[in-house]
Scaffold this motif. Structure first.
Motif, PDB file in Angstrom:
ATOM      1  N   LEU A 264      22.356  37.518  40.739  1.00  0.00           N
ATOM      2  CA  LEU A 264      22.299  37.643  39.711  1.00  0.00           C
ATOM      3  C   LEU A 264      20.951  36.947  38.999  1.00  0.00           C
ATOM      4  O   LEU A 264      20.388  37.445  37.969  1.00  0.00           O
ATOM      5  N   ARG A 265      20.165  36.432  39.275  1.00  0.00           N
ATOM      6  CA  ARG A 265      18.926  35.344  38.838  1.00  0.00           C
ATOM      7  C   ARG A 265      18.413  36.829  38.601  1.00  0.00           C
ATOM      8  O   ARG A 265      17.558  36.687  37.442  1.00  0.00           O
ATOM      9  N   ALA A 266      17.973  37.120  39.640  1.00  0.00           N
ATOM     10  CA  ALA A 266      16.722  38.532  39.467  1.00  0.00           C
ATOM     11  C   ALA A 266      16.973  39.797  38.486  1.00  0.00           C
ATOM     12  O   ALA A 266      16.187  40.721  38.399  1.00  0.00           O
ATOM     13  N   ARG A 267      18.934  40.207  38.733  1.00  0.00           N
ATOM     14  CA  ARG A 267      19.936  40.735  37.826  1.00  0.00           C
ATOM     15  C   ARG A 267      18.905  42.472  38.538  1.00  0.00           C
ATOM     16  O   ARG A 267      18.905  43.036  37.963  1.00  0.00           O
ATOM     17  N   ASN A 268      19.095  41.893  39.858  1.00  0.00           N
ATOM     18  CA  ASN A 268      18.985  43.311  40.460  1.00  0.00           C
ATOM     19  C   ASN A 268      19.678  43.259  41.439  1.00  0.00           C
ATOM     20  O   ASN A 268      20.031  43.851  42.113  1.00  0.00           O
ATOM     21  N   LEU A 269      21.074  43.227  40.588  1.00  0.00           N
ATOM     22  CA  LEU A 269      22.183  44.100  41.322  1.00  0.00           C
ATOM     23  C   LEU A 269      22.884  45.295  41.066  1.00  0.00           C
ATOM     24  O   LEU A 269      22.561  46.650  40.148  1.00  0.00           O
ATOM     25  N   PRO A 270      23.147  46.333  42.167  1.00  0.00           N
ATOM     26  CA  PRO A 270      23.749  48.141  41.911  1.00  0.00           C
ATOM     27  C   PRO A 270      25.033  47.375  40.878  1.00  0.00           C
ATOM     28  O   PRO A 270      25.697  47.015  40.102  1.00  0.00           O
ATOM     29  N   PRO A 271      24.609  48.888  39.422  1.00  0.00           N
ATOM     30  CA  PRO A 271      25.813  48.605  38.806  1.00  0.00           C
ATOM     31  C   PRO A 271      26.970  48.790  39.132  1.00  0.00           C
ATOM     32  O   PRO A 271      28.352  48.331  38.329  1.00  0.00           O
ATOM     33  N   ASP A 272      27.722  49.542  39.982  1.00  0.00           N
ATOM     34  CA  ASP A 272      29.410  49.558  40.101  1.00  0.00           C
ATOM     35  C   ASP A 272      29.510  48.500  40.862  1.00  0.00           C
ATOM     36  O   ASP A 272      30.467  47.837  40.471  1.00  0.00           O
ATOM     37  N   MET A 273      28.364  47.361  41.995  1.00  0.00           N
ATOM     38  CA  MET A 273      28.823  45.887  41.896  1.00  0.00           C
ATOM     39  C   MET A 273      29.045  45.485  40.923  1.00  0.00           C
ATOM     40  O   MET A 273      29.928  44.197  40.854  1.00  0.00           O
ATOM     41  N   LEU A 274      28.150  45.330  40.197  1.00  0.00           N
ATOM     42  CA  LEU A 274      27.511  44.368  38.804  1.00  0.00           C
ATOM     43  C   LEU A 274      29.513  44.594  37.862  1.00  0.00           C
ATOM     44  O   LEU A 274      29.979  43.551  37.594  1.00  0.00           O
ATOM     45  N   ALA A 275      29.794  45.659  37.837  1.00  0.00           N
ATOM     46  CA  ALA A 275      30.675  46.616  37.350  1.00  0.00           C
ATOM     47  C   ALA A 275      31.829  45.541  38.532  1.00  0.00           C
ATOM     48  O   ALA A 275      33.357  45.209  37.567  1.00  0.00           O
ATOM     49  N   ARG A 276      32.432  45.770  39.113  1.00  0.00           N
ATOM     50  CA  ARG A 276      33.461  45.517  40.299  1.00  0.00           C
ATOM     51  C   ARG A 276      33.666  43.729  40.017  1.00  0.00           C
ATOM     52  O   ARG A 276      34.780  42.799  39.423  1.00  0.00           O
ATOM     53  N   ILE A 277      32.392  42.982  40.469  1.00  0.00           N
ATOM     54  CA  ILE A 277      32.325  41.604  39.865  1.00  0.00           C
ATOM     55  C   ILE A 277      32.314  41.128  38.824  1.00  0.00           C
ATOM     56  O   ILE A 277      33.314  39.839  38.557  1.00  0.00           O
ATOM     57  N   ALA A 278      32.003  41.649  37.709  1.00  0.00           N
ATOM     58  CA  ALA A 278      32.675  41.420  36.023  1.00  0.00           C
ATOM     59  C   ALA A 278      33.943  41.813  36.206  1.00  0.00           C
ATOM     60  O   ALA A 278      34.598  40.827  35.795  1.00  0.00           O
ATOM     61  N   GLU A 279      34.571  42.656  36.695  1.00  0.00           N
ATOM     62  CA  GLU A 279      36.209  43.201  36.461  1.00  0.00           C
ATOM     63  C   GLU A 279      36.481  41.666  37.010  1.00  0.00           C
ATOM     64  O   GLU A 279      37.150  41.112  36.733  1.00  0.00           O
ATOM     65  N   ILE A 280      36.254  41.205  38.466  1.00  0.00           N
ATOM     66  CA  ILE A 280      36.651  40.123  39.246  1.00  0.00           C
ATOM     67  C   ILE A 280      37.154  38.412  38.099  1.00  0.00           C
ATOM     68  O   ILE A 280      37.548  37.827  38.553  1.00  0.00           O
ATOM     69  N   VAL A 281      35.979  38.199  37.714  1.00  0.00           N
ATOM     70  CA  VAL A 281      35.769  37.094  37.243  1.00  0.00           C
ATOM     71  C   VAL A 281      36.161  37.475  35.798  1.00  0.00           C
ATOM     72  O   VAL A 281      36.891  36.511  35.578  1.00  0.00           O
ATOM     73  N   HIS A 282      36.220  38.124  35.052  1.00  0.00           N
ATOM     74  CA  HIS A 282      37.181  38.563  34.043  1.00  0.00           C
ATOM     75  C   HIS A 282      38.777  38.768  34.298  1.00  0.00           C
ATOM     76  O   HIS A 282      39.824  37.251  33.201  1.00  0.00           O
ATOM     77  N   TYR A 283      39.113  38.419  34.920  1.00  0.00           N
ATOM     78  CA  TYR A 283      40.430  38.558  35.236  1.00  0.00           C
ATOM     79  C   TYR A 283      40.489  36.666  35.871  1.00  0.00           C
ATOM     80  O   TYR A 283      41.638  36.859  35.610  1.00  0.00           O
ATOM     81  N   MET A 284      39.476  36.802  36.305  1.00  0.00           N
ATOM     82  CA  MET A 284      40.179  35.247  37.292  1.00  0.00           C
ATOM     83  C   MET A 284      40.151  34.471  35.887  1.00  0.00           C
ATOM     84  O   MET A 284      41.046  33.489  35.555  1.00  0.00           O
ATOM     85  N   GLN A 285      39.686  34.881  34.534  1.00  0.00           N
ATOM     86  CA  GLN A 285      39.198  33.930  33.944  1.00  0.00           C
ATOM     87  C   GLN A 285      40.529  33.686  32.841  1.00  0.00           C
ATOM     88  O   GLN A 285      41.145  32.716  32.158  1.00  0.00           O
ATOM     89  N   LYS A 286      40.751  35.023  32.739  1.00  0.00           N
ATOM     90  CA  LYS A 286      42.415  35.305  31.903  1.00  0.00           C
ATOM     91  C   LYS A 286      43.489  34.880  32.702  1.00  0.00           C
ATOM     92  O   LYS A 286      44.704  35.311  32.394  1.00  0.00           O
ATOM     93  N   ARG A 287      42.928  34.599  34.001  1.00  0.00           N
ATOM     94  CA  ARG A 287      44.307  34.597  34.957  1.00  0.00           C
ATOM     95  C   ARG A 287      45.298  35.328  35.367  1.00  0.00           C
ATOM     96  O   ARG A 287      46.756  34.924  36.083  1.00  0.00           O
ATOM     97  N   GLN A 288      44.402  37.112  35.663  1.00  0.00           N
ATOM     98  CA  GLN A 288      45.443  37.822  35.623  1.00  0.00           C
ATOM     99  C   GLN A 288      44.979  37.976  37.800  1.00  0.00           C
ATOM    100  O   GLN A 288      44.061  39.161  37.370  1.00  0.00           O
ATOM    101  N   TYR A 289      45.432  37.540  38.512  1.00  0.00           N
ATOM    102  CA  TYR A 289      44.752  37.452  40.094  1.00  0.00           C
ATOM    103  C   TYR A 289      45.675  38.855  40.134  1.00  0.00           C
ATOM    104  O   TYR A 289      44.677  39.127  41.565  1.00  0.00           O
ATOM    105  N   GLN A 290      46.680  39.795  39.872  1.00  0.00           N
ATOM    106  CA  GLN A 290      46.890  40.334  40.942  1.00  0.00           C
ATOM    107  C   GLN A 290      45.543  42.071  40.622  1.00  0.00           C
ATOM    108  O   GLN A 290      44.865  42.711  41.494  1.00  0.00           O
ATOM    109  N   LYS A 291      44.927  41.313  39.147  1.00  0.00           N
ATOM    110  CA  LYS A 291      44.217  42.495  38.859  1.00  0.00           C
ATOM    111  C   LYS A 291      42.670  42.641  38.839  1.00  0.00           C
ATOM    112  O   LYS A 291      41.947  43.779  39.523  1.00  0.00           O
ATOM    113  N   ALA A 292      42.718  40.997  39.303  1.00  0.00           N
ATOM    114  CA  ALA A 292      42.211  40.727  39.992  1.00  0.00           C
ATOM    115  C   ALA A 292      41.265  41.039  41.512  1.00  0.00           C
ATOM    116  O   ALA A 292      40.166  41.415  41.934  1.00  0.00           O
TER     117      ALA A 292
END
Length: 366
Positions: A264-292
């Motif tokens: 993450l510091r090197a900004r070197n994640l594959p685009p598909d992995m970045l999108a999935r991890i972003a979804e996990i963080v987003h739904y975790m912050q909104k407490r939608q753990y089923q979607k996460a």
């Protein structure tokens, strides 16, 4: 007339061809015999030429070998003069010959430099030759192998568990209370920032570079809260077997997430992995753990209609193979490092659900 006969005798003697052994001398010879005799003469001449060439080649090889030995002897004598050692080369003070580095540990200089850098060692000491540097690398590797054999059978979880026990023995009750009182004020600020800074999924398409710092700090905050949650437990809970296992799990997850933080510091994640991890963080912050959890499953094992990661099983293409995109591939099968930090993301999800339960019961993970 006599002169004519003498001339004919001279001509006849000049044209005379030697008769092979075992054959009867005849006055006349066939054309086939003449050709055979010519071929035998040519073959003998050819064999003689080849023998001469072979002798010349052998003589040249002997000369080259002698020159090579002379050069090796000169190099050995210069090496002994440069080292100024009272012992002959290749021997020790005890008189036993040392194994030659070029035979026992023959690796290139580039490989030696790479291994030394990987171990955090200097690539060359003052006045060190290439041979001495290889011997130093070999000694370091042997020491590591002995340490590994001494501590063999210990996995990462057991090591983390031992770290937790050592920390608990060294900690004092007063320091624990002071740290907990000091961190409670920080925890309120962290909770407020966690709620106010929710990741926007639109950034996946518009500006993916902005996702890296948001994901990095969100996971760092979650790890910090998890660690604080472990420290805030009562002492009798910490001393139990389950309490020690929970603390070891937290420490192990923090170690496993270090490669992800580095990417993450090197900004070197594959685009598909970045999108999935972003979804996990987003739904975790909104407490939608089923979607996460659904995003975590897509990240870890994918949603391909065939067995995980299998797209080609023969020489022929399967039907609808083009429908398998990158987000359907099982990234947990990439390597061991990816498997560890993806598993740690799941553990963070479980902790977040325990500490921040959702308002809707249907959003709980199974």
């Amino acid at each position: 007339m006599d002169a004519l006969k003498a001339e004919i005798a001279v001509k006849r003697k000049a044209l005379e061809i030697p008769v092979p052994e075992g054959a009867r001398p005849t006055k006349y010879m066939r054309r086939g015999e003449l050709e055979r005799l010519k071929e035998e003469q040519e073959r003998k001449e050819r064999e003689e030429r080849e023998a001469r060439l072979r002798e010349e080649r052998e003589r040249e090889e002997r000369e080259r070998e002698e020159r090579r030995r002379e050069k090796a002897a000169a190099r050995a004598s210069s090496a002994r003069r440069s080292t100024k050692s009272p012992y002959p080369e290749g021997s020790t003070p005890s008189g036993s010959p040392t194994p030659d580095a070029s035979q026992s540990f023959n690796i290139s200089n580039e490989e030696t430099v790479r291994r030394l850098r990987a171990k955090g060692q200097p690539i060359r000491l003052f006045g060190e030759s290439d041979k001495e540097r290889r011997l130093r690398l070999r000694a370091l590797e042997l020491i590591e192998e002995k340490d590994h054999e001494r501590h063999g059978g210990q996995n990462d979880f057991k090591k983390a568990l031992e770290d937790v026990e050592n920390v608990e023995r060294q900690m004092k009750d007063r320091q624990v209370q002071d740290d907990s009182a000091r961190d409670k004020g920080k925890k309120k600020e962290t909770d407020a920032s966690l709620v106010s800074e929710i990741l926007d999924l639109e950034l996946i398409k518009t500006d993916p570079d902005k996702l890296y710092p948001i994901i990095y700090y969100a996971l760092k905050r979650a790890l910090k809260e998890w660690e604080q949650w472990m420290d805030d437990r009562p002492e009798h809970v910490k001393r139990t077997t389950q309490g020690k296992l929970a603390a070891a799990t937290q420490r192990q997850s923090a170690e496993y997430l270090k490669p992800l933080f580095k990417l993450l510091r090197a900004r070197n994640l594959p685009p598909d992995m970045l999108a999935r991890i972003a979804e996990i963080v987003h739904y975790m912050q909104k407490r939608q753990y089923q979607k996460a959890n659904d995003s975590y499953l897509r990240l870890s094992i994918g949603n391909a209609p065939w067995p995980i990661g299998v797209t080609m099983v023969g020489i022929h293409e399967r039907s609808a193979r083009e429908k398998i995109s990158a987000d359907q591939v099982a990234h947990v099968l990439n390597d061991e490092v990816s498997r560890k930090y993806i598993q740690s993301l799941k553990r963070i999800l479980t902790f977040a659900q325990t500490k921040y339960p959702p308002d809707d019961v249907t959003q709980l993970m199974g």
